[in-house]
Scaffold this motif. Structure first.
Motif, PDB file in Angstrom:
ATOM      1  N   ASP A 118       0.867  -1.175   0.000  1.00  0.00           N
ATOM      2  CA  ASP A 118       0.000   0.000   0.000  1.00  0.00           C
ATOM      3  C   ASP A 118       0.899   1.220   0.000  1.00  0.00           C
ATOM      4  O   ASP A 118       1.493   1.569   1.027  1.00  0.00           O
ATOM      5  CB  ASP A 118      -0.902  -0.022   1.237  1.00  0.00           C
ATOM      6  N   TYR A 150      -0.664   3.281   4.225  1.00  0.00           N
ATOM      7  CA  TYR A 150       0.127   2.278   4.946  1.00  0.00           C
ATOM      8  C   TYR A 150       1.486   2.045   4.290  1.00  0.00           C
ATOM      9  O   TYR A 150       2.023   0.947   4.333  1.00  0.00           O
ATOM     10  CB  TYR A 150      -0.646   0.964   5.040  1.00  0.00           C
ATOM     11  N   SER A 165       3.469  -1.321   5.218  1.00  0.00           N
ATOM     12  CA  SER A 165       3.510  -2.362   4.189  1.00  0.00           C
ATOM     13  C   SER A 165       4.919  -2.551   3.640  1.00  0.00           C
ATOM     14  O   SER A 165       5.301  -3.666   3.263  1.00  0.00           O
ATOM     15  CB  SER A 165       2.508  -2.077   3.064  1.00  0.00           C
ATOM     16  N   ASN A 184       0.017  -9.792   7.584  1.00  0.00           N
ATOM     17  CA  ASN A 184      -1.331  -9.477   7.136  1.00  0.00           C
ATOM     18  C   ASN A 184      -1.240  -8.560   5.924  1.00  0.00           C
ATOM     19  O   ASN A 184      -0.970  -7.369   6.056  1.00  0.00           O
ATOM     20  CB  ASN A 184      -2.109  -8.800   8.267  1.00  0.00           C
ATOM     21  N   SER A 190      -3.184  -6.905   4.131  1.00  0.00           N
ATOM     22  CA  SER A 190      -4.435  -6.181   3.872  1.00  0.00           C
ATOM     23  C   SER A 190      -4.518  -4.968   4.771  1.00  0.00           C
ATOM     24  O   SER A 190      -3.779  -4.850   5.766  1.00  0.00           O
ATOM     25  CB  SER A 190      -5.654  -7.082   4.121  1.00  0.00           C
ATOM     26  N   GLY A 191      -5.456  -4.078   4.458  1.00  0.00           N
ATOM     27  CA  GLY A 191      -5.674  -2.879   5.252  1.00  0.00           C
ATOM     28  C   GLY A 191      -6.723  -3.045   6.324  1.00  0.00           C
ATOM     29  O   GLY A 191      -7.200  -2.050   6.874  1.00  0.00           O
ATOM     30  N   GLU A 192      -7.082  -4.286   6.641  1.00  0.00           N
ATOM     31  CA  GLU A 192      -8.067  -4.580   7.677  1.00  0.00           C
ATOM     32  C   GLU A 192      -7.438  -5.459   8.754  1.00  0.00           C
ATOM     33  O   GLU A 192      -6.503  -6.213   8.483  1.00  0.00           O
ATOM     34  CB  GLU A 192      -9.277  -5.312   7.077  1.00  0.00           C
ATOM     35  N   THR A 193      -7.966  -5.390   9.960  1.00  0.00           N
ATOM     36  CA  THR A 193      -7.539  -6.322  11.005  1.00  0.00           C
ATOM     37  C   THR A 193      -8.073  -7.703  10.675  1.00  0.00           C
ATOM     38  O   THR A 193      -9.254  -7.857  10.339  1.00  0.00           O
ATOM     39  CB  THR A 193      -8.046  -5.870  12.383  1.00  0.00           C
ATOM     40  N   ARG A 246      -3.134  -6.526  12.919  1.00  0.00           N
ATOM     41  CA  ARG A 246      -3.647  -5.239  12.490  1.00  0.00           C
ATOM     42  C   ARG A 246      -3.296  -4.987  11.013  1.00  0.00           C
ATOM     43  O   ARG A 246      -2.546  -5.752  10.422  1.00  0.00           O
ATOM     44  CB  ARG A 246      -3.065  -4.147  13.386  1.00  0.00           C
ATOM     45  N   PRO A 247      -3.854  -3.916  10.402  1.00  0.00           N
ATOM     46  CA  PRO A 247      -3.571  -3.666   8.987  1.00  0.00           C
ATOM     47  C   PRO A 247      -2.078  -3.658   8.677  1.00  0.00           C
ATOM     48  O   PRO A 247      -1.296  -2.965   9.342  1.00  0.00           O
ATOM     49  CB  PRO A 247      -4.193  -2.279   8.750  1.00  0.00           C
ATOM     50  N   TRP A 248      -1.686  -4.476   7.735  1.00  0.00           N
ATOM     51  CA  TRP A 248      -0.309  -4.574   7.250  1.00  0.00           C
ATOM     52  C   TRP A 248       0.686  -4.875   8.388  1.00  0.00           C
ATOM     53  O   TRP A 248       1.840  -4.484   8.327  1.00  0.00           O
ATOM     54  CB  TRP A 248       0.102  -3.314   6.492  1.00  0.00           C
ATOM     55  N   GLU A 249       0.232  -5.618   9.387  1.00  0.00           N
ATOM     56  CA  GLU A 249       1.113  -5.978  10.494  1.00  0.00           C
ATOM     57  C   GLU A 249       1.965  -7.189  10.117  1.00  0.00           C
ATOM     58  O   GLU A 249       1.504  -8.132   9.481  1.00  0.00           O
ATOM     59  CB  GLU A 249       0.315  -6.292  11.757  1.00  0.00           C
TER      60      GLU A 249
END
Length: 548
Positions: free
Chosen positions: A328, A332, A336, A497, A499-502, A539-542
């Motif tokens: 991203d 992010y 990311s 992760n 993605s931008g979502e948890t 979490r997003p992009w964790e």
């Protein structure tokens, strides 16, 4: 004993876009030397230079006109020797890019070969009286008629890049002698450009395909590489990596297995075609995350089981910036960029970092074709328009896929021209250079740059990163890539992760590891990383590495 290069990290330098010490539009060797302290601080062990030889630059140096001379754009032999010496003083080895599938048509060998059919240079190249159906990887026929020669010559790439005839023993000896010349100058490694394409079947079979099935991993390629090893590498401490176009796992095990005596490791590109719908590069498309994991997992498992060795990478001079491709580049960007680094550096193989990747450089998103310089991109633009593809669709694909995405100047600081040079560079800067640069991140311990530095150091500290086997725990998950690296003494958990979502999942095998009570965080890209447990909530992009 594990070879040093298995726990090393290679940094790729595209000299044309790295740094100009002399205030010119293109980078130079003195500019690389001026930045060696930075590279030493980063912790990398090898510096791979893309071609610096005399060249008409039709394909940015991959069209070599003189293998033994430095292109004046980059300096001279004294500049190169100084770079090798200074890199060595800092514990870094220099790798040269060896381009021996083809030469420029301006090379003295080709110019001599054109003169007549019975001169000693004619058989250095591949000639036919009539073309077959083989297609160039840059578009159009792979054969070009030369009026002086009175025949067609093969060029798997640009018309100015004539393929060499590796079945001809004097050609092989000339190549081996050239490589020894550079080793004698202190070069410690070679990256071998499209080396699995060097062997073509003598009868040039003809069918309704583009021809690649006949020359990819061709009939005598392993023989040629074994001879190269015997005559060039044997008895020397040399790191060798082969760029393998459209190759197979079985061949790469052979290329890199130590008992085969060919190469140290191989690049393959299958994981970088997951955004090619139906195999078509020049189409703007989202990437297939599950396919990305499947391909990388197959190569991790297969090369480990077969005794081969991967060169692992996201970026190079021919690929878009991974942050724009799989991450991203907006809200992010930092998270990311760190995630992509963590996911890659946790794998088995030798990591390659392409200049600017370590600060999270992005595609420049050029809007006009006049902003591009790459011959492949310009050919694609012309051919796609001629084929009736609307201009907007063509430019959308080019913004996403062009090789020039990786070739914008290195972003050193927020001064004019990003500290690359005192004058306007040969290609425009990415527009975010004032925010995304080395100077802005060097003093920020939470930056992308420092995350890369920590990852590079971890590989030298933890044998599981080098020797551990690989097991993917989430092959079909739409956002999570969780894998294990295991030795009898340690288990590494890498959880990402994309993605931008948890996102959460329950993975019982992680609970078993957590129950032992000795898992600790090695590196993470979010603050307050939770303890390892069977229930994973990222979490997003964790991204996290735990060592148990």
């Amino acid at each position: 004993m594990t070879p040093d290069w298995k726990q090393s990290v290679v940094y790729q330098i595209y000299p044309k876009s790295f740094c100009s010490a002399h205030g010119q539009a293109t980078g130079d060797l003195a500019g690389v030397t001026a930045r060696l302290d930075y590279l030493h601080w980063l912790g990398v062990d090898w510096l791979w230079l893309t071609p610096i030889y005399v060249s008409p630059q039709r394909d940015n140096g991959y069209d070599v006109a003189d293998y033994r001379a430095i292109d004046p754009r980059y300096g001279d032999m004294a500049d190169f020797e100084r770079l090798v010496t200074e890199a060595g003083r800092r514990g870094m080895g220099v790798m040269l890019d060896i381009v021996v599938n083809h030469t420029s048509t301006e090379h003295a060998w080709f110019q001599a070969a054109r003169q007549s059919r019975d001169n000693p240079w004619r058989d250095f190249y591949l000639w036919r009286d009539a073309p077959n159906t083989w297609q160039s990887k840059f578009g159009g026929s792979a054969w070009e008629y030369d009026p002086l020669a009175g025949q067609y010559y093969l060029h798997l790439f640009d018309t100015s890049q004539a393929d060499l005839n590796w079945d001809h023993p004097p050609l092989r000896q000339a190549v081996f002698d050239m490589m020894r010349f550079w080793l004698d100058k202190g070069v410690r490694g070679f990256r071998l450009d499209v080396i699995n394409l060097i062997s073509k079947p003598a009868d040039f079979p003809d069918d309704d395909s583009d021809g690649r099935r006949f020359y990819t991993d061709g009939p005598h390629v392993h023989d040629h590489l074994q001879q190269m090893h015997r005559e060039v590498f044997a008895g020397r401490d040399v790191l060798t990596v082969g760029e393998m176009s459209s190759t197979s796992l079985a061949h790469c095990i052979r290329y890199s297995h130590p008992d085969q005596h060919e190469l140290s490791m191989t690049f393959n590109f299958h994981h970088l075609k997951v955004d090619y719908p139906d195999g078509h590069k020049w189409v703007a498309a989202r990437y297939d995350f599950i396919a990305l994991k499947r391909i990388l997992s197959t190569w991790q498992e297969g090369m480990h089981a077969g005794g081969g060795w991967n060169a692992i990478f996201w970026c190079n001079h021919d690929q878009p910036r991974v942050l724009s491709r799989f991450g991203d580049a907006g809200a992010y960007r930092v998270q990311s960029a760190k995630l992509l680094a963590t996911a890659l550096h946790g794998l088995q193989g030798t990591p390659y970092v392409y200049q600017g990747e370590e600060i999270g450089m992005t595609n420049p998103d050029f809007a006009e074709i006049t902003q591009y310089r790459d011959v492949e991109t310009l050919n694609a633009h012309r051919l796609l328009l001629a084929g009736g593809v609307p201009e907007a669709e063509v430019m959308a694909a080019i913004r996403q896929k062009s090789r020039d995405n990786a070739r914008t100047p290195m972003q050193w600081d927020a001064s004019e021209h990003a500290g690359f040079s005192g004058e306007a560079p040969w290609i425009e800067l990415a527009p975010n250079w004032r925010e995304v640069n080395v100077a802005a991140q060097r003093d920020d311990p939470d930056s992308v740059l420092h995350h890369y530095r920590r990852l590079i150091a971890l590989r030298k500290q933890h044998p599981v990163l080098v020797d551990g086997d690989y097991l993917c725990l989430t092959p079909d998950h739409s956002a999570l890539w969780v894998y294990l690296r295991r030795t009898p003494n340690a288990t590494l958990v890498v959880a990402c992760n994309f993605s931008g979502e948890t996102v959460g999942d329950t993975l019982p095998s992680l609970g078993t590891l957590a129950a032992a009570g000795n898992a600790r965080v090695l590196i993470a890209n979010h603050p307050d990383t939770p303890a390892l447990g069977a229930e994973l909530h990222l979490r997003p992009w964790e991204a996290v590495m735990w060592l148990a």
